[in-house]
Design a protein around this motif. Sequence first.
Motif, PDB file in Angstrom:
ATOM      1  N   GLY A  72      -1.678 -13.689   5.558  1.00 51.90           N
ATOM      2  CA  GLY A  72      -0.970 -13.942   4.260  1.00 51.90           C
ATOM      3  C   GLY A  72      -0.898 -12.693   3.618  1.00 51.90           C
ATOM      4  O   GLY A  72       0.049 -12.423   3.166  1.00 51.90           O
ATOM      5  N   HIS A  73      -2.098 -12.033   3.724  1.00 56.59           N
ATOM      6  CA  HIS A  73      -2.233 -10.649   2.741  1.00 56.59           C
ATOM      7  C   HIS A  73      -1.100  -9.566   3.631  1.00 56.59           C
ATOM      8  O   HIS A  73      -0.407  -8.807   2.850  1.00 56.59           O
ATOM      9  CB  HIS A  73      -3.510  -9.916   2.972  1.00 56.59           C
ATOM     10  N   LEU A  74      -1.003  -9.578   4.873  1.00 56.70           N
ATOM     11  CA  LEU A  74      -0.397  -8.785   5.370  1.00 56.70           C
ATOM     12  C   LEU A  74       1.160  -8.774   5.065  1.00 56.70           C
ATOM     13  O   LEU A  74       1.962  -8.055   4.736  1.00 56.70           O
ATOM     14  CB  LEU A  74      -0.648  -8.522   6.879  1.00 56.70           C
ATOM     15  N   ARG A  75       1.710 -10.036   5.165  1.00 55.77           N
ATOM     16  CA  ARG A  75       3.183 -10.497   4.845  1.00 55.77           C
ATOM     17  C   ARG A  75       3.224 -10.422   3.417  1.00 55.77           C
ATOM     18  O   ARG A  75       4.316  -9.793   2.904  1.00 55.77           O
ATOM     19  CB  ARG A  75       3.347 -11.813   5.267  1.00 55.77           C
ATOM     20  N   GLU A  76       2.398 -10.581   2.580  1.00 57.83           N
ATOM     21  CA  GLU A  76       2.704 -10.252   1.169  1.00 57.83           C
ATOM     22  C   GLU A  76       2.770  -8.750   0.788  1.00 57.83           C
ATOM     23  O   GLU A  76       3.306  -8.531  -0.212  1.00 57.83           O
ATOM     24  CB  GLU A  76       1.520 -10.909   0.331  1.00 57.83           C
ATOM     25  N   HIS A  77       2.110  -7.847   1.748  1.00 56.20           N
ATOM     26  CA  HIS A  77       2.240  -6.684   1.641  1.00 56.20           C
ATOM     27  C   HIS A  77       3.280  -5.741   2.271  1.00 56.20           C
ATOM     28  O   HIS A  77       3.249  -4.424   2.609  1.00 56.20           O
ATOM     29  CB  HIS A  77       0.735  -5.991   1.491  1.00 56.20           C
ATOM     30  N   GLY A  78       4.169  -6.552   2.868  1.00 54.69           N
ATOM     31  CA  GLY A  78       5.447  -6.103   3.450  1.00 54.69           C
ATOM     32  C   GLY A  78       5.251  -5.762   4.972  1.00 54.69           C
ATOM     33  O   GLY A  78       6.372  -5.336   5.484  1.00 54.69           O
ATOM     34  N   PHE A  79       4.074  -6.180   5.525  1.00 56.39           N
ATOM     35  CA  PHE A  79       3.910  -6.035   6.992  1.00 56.39           C
ATOM     36  C   PHE A  79       4.352  -7.706   7.359  1.00 56.39           C
ATOM     37  O   PHE A  79       3.605  -8.364   7.763  1.00 56.39           O
ATOM     38  CB  PHE A  79       2.665  -5.602   7.363  1.00 56.39           C
ATOM     39  N   LEU A 138       0.233  -0.610  10.367  1.00 52.86           N
ATOM     40  CA  LEU A 138      -0.688  -1.700  10.224  1.00 52.86           C
ATOM     41  C   LEU A 138      -1.948  -0.972   9.511  1.00 52.86           C
ATOM     42  O   LEU A 138      -2.551  -2.043   8.917  1.00 52.86           O
ATOM     43  CB  LEU A 138      -1.064  -2.262  11.962  1.00 52.86           C
ATOM     44  N   ARG A 139      -2.480   0.144   9.683  1.00 54.84           N
ATOM     45  CA  ARG A 139      -3.725   0.708   9.117  1.00 54.84           C
ATOM     46  C   ARG A 139      -3.321   0.547   7.743  1.00 54.84           C
ATOM     47  O   ARG A 139      -4.496   0.207   6.908  1.00 54.84           O
ATOM     48  CB  ARG A 139      -4.019   2.255   9.726  1.00 54.84           C
ATOM     49  N   ALA A 140      -2.301   1.035   7.197  1.00 54.92           N
ATOM     50  CA  ALA A 140      -2.071   1.126   5.686  1.00 54.92           C
ATOM     51  C   ALA A 140      -1.918  -0.263   5.143  1.00 54.92           C
ATOM     52  O   ALA A 140      -2.684  -0.673   3.814  1.00 54.92           O
ATOM     53  CB  ALA A 140      -0.600   1.848   5.569  1.00 54.92           C
ATOM     54  N   ALA A 141      -1.417  -1.417   5.927  1.00 51.30           N
ATOM     55  CA  ALA A 141      -1.240  -2.549   5.317  1.00 51.30           C
ATOM     56  C   ALA A 141      -2.549  -3.366   5.228  1.00 51.30           C
ATOM     57  O   ALA A 141      -3.067  -4.151   4.314  1.00 51.30           O
ATOM     58  CB  ALA A 141      -0.356  -3.454   6.333  1.00 51.30           C
ATOM     59  N   LEU A 142      -3.458  -2.900   6.204  1.00 51.69           N
ATOM     60  CA  LEU A 142      -4.792  -3.771   6.436  1.00 51.69           C
ATOM     61  C   LEU A 142      -5.813  -2.953   5.230  1.00 51.69           C
ATOM     62  O   LEU A 142      -6.905  -3.443   5.018  1.00 51.69           O
ATOM     63  CB  LEU A 142      -5.551  -3.298   7.461  1.00 51.69           C
ATOM     64  N   ALA A 143      -5.408  -1.694   4.743  1.00 51.48           N
ATOM     65  CA  ALA A 143      -6.494  -0.959   3.945  1.00 51.48           C
ATOM     66  C   ALA A 143      -6.993  -1.770   2.768  1.00 51.48           C
ATOM     67  O   ALA A 143      -8.185  -1.587   2.271  1.00 51.48           O
ATOM     68  CB  ALA A 143      -5.912   0.213   3.516  1.00 51.48           C
ATOM     69  N   GLY A 144      -5.890  -2.507   2.183  1.00 50.28           N
ATOM     70  CA  GLY A 144      -6.483  -3.063   0.718  1.00 50.28           C
ATOM     71  C   GLY A 144      -6.840  -4.694   1.089  1.00 50.28           C
ATOM     72  O   GLY A 144      -6.953  -5.398   0.007  1.00 50.28           O
TER      73      GLY A 144
END
Length: 211
Positions: free
Chosen positions: A7-14, A63-69
């Motif tokens: 859910g976090h990844l999709r919310e942040h554009g990934f 993916l690394r950028a999306a996972l960072a937060g």
Amino acid sequence: MVLRLLGHLREHGFDRVPEPRGFDERGREVLGFLPGHDAGWPMRPRILTDAGAHDLGRLARELRAALAGCPPAGPGASMQHGDLGPWNLLWDDAGAITGVLDWDLAEPGDPWYDTGFLAWFTVPFMDDEKAHARGFPQPPDRRARRAAFAAGTGVTPHELNGMVDRAQSEFAHRVATRDGVWRTFRERGFHDSARADKRWCEQAEWHDAPR
């Protein structure tokens, strides 16, 4: 944890991960469908090109950028997929990467682990016999593919060497010391295979150049 992470990844554009849809009446996680093809053997033509290696590096960067937060992580750590190999990716008919599957091994750790892991199996950082088994019908030009992957992910080839080396060591350690699915990996000798790849890389001439 997996549903929250997706859910976090999709919310942040990934959006190249399955859509989390909660739980069914039996308490099982429900995920949306992602279209696409597996890597195949031999690997799909685009994957075997230097442009395909660049695509893989760019995927690792995005993916690394999306996972960072994404919590929880801790100082110096980030959430990681944990098994970012070509067997957990999907491609469309044109060879574009459309999906990242199988998040069961996700955990906090080195934010560059996934990058090193993916490069390990797609440059690839292993001998010709293993590369053939993984889907390379001919010995790959590792130096060119390493340069393309590194450019896609935003590091130098020399830096990528170090990331792969650390990923190989960490994977071998996880297999050798953990239970659950890792016990099955240990029984199959995955830790020994990782160490053999690491030794091979240390002796390979193409691997030495810092450029």
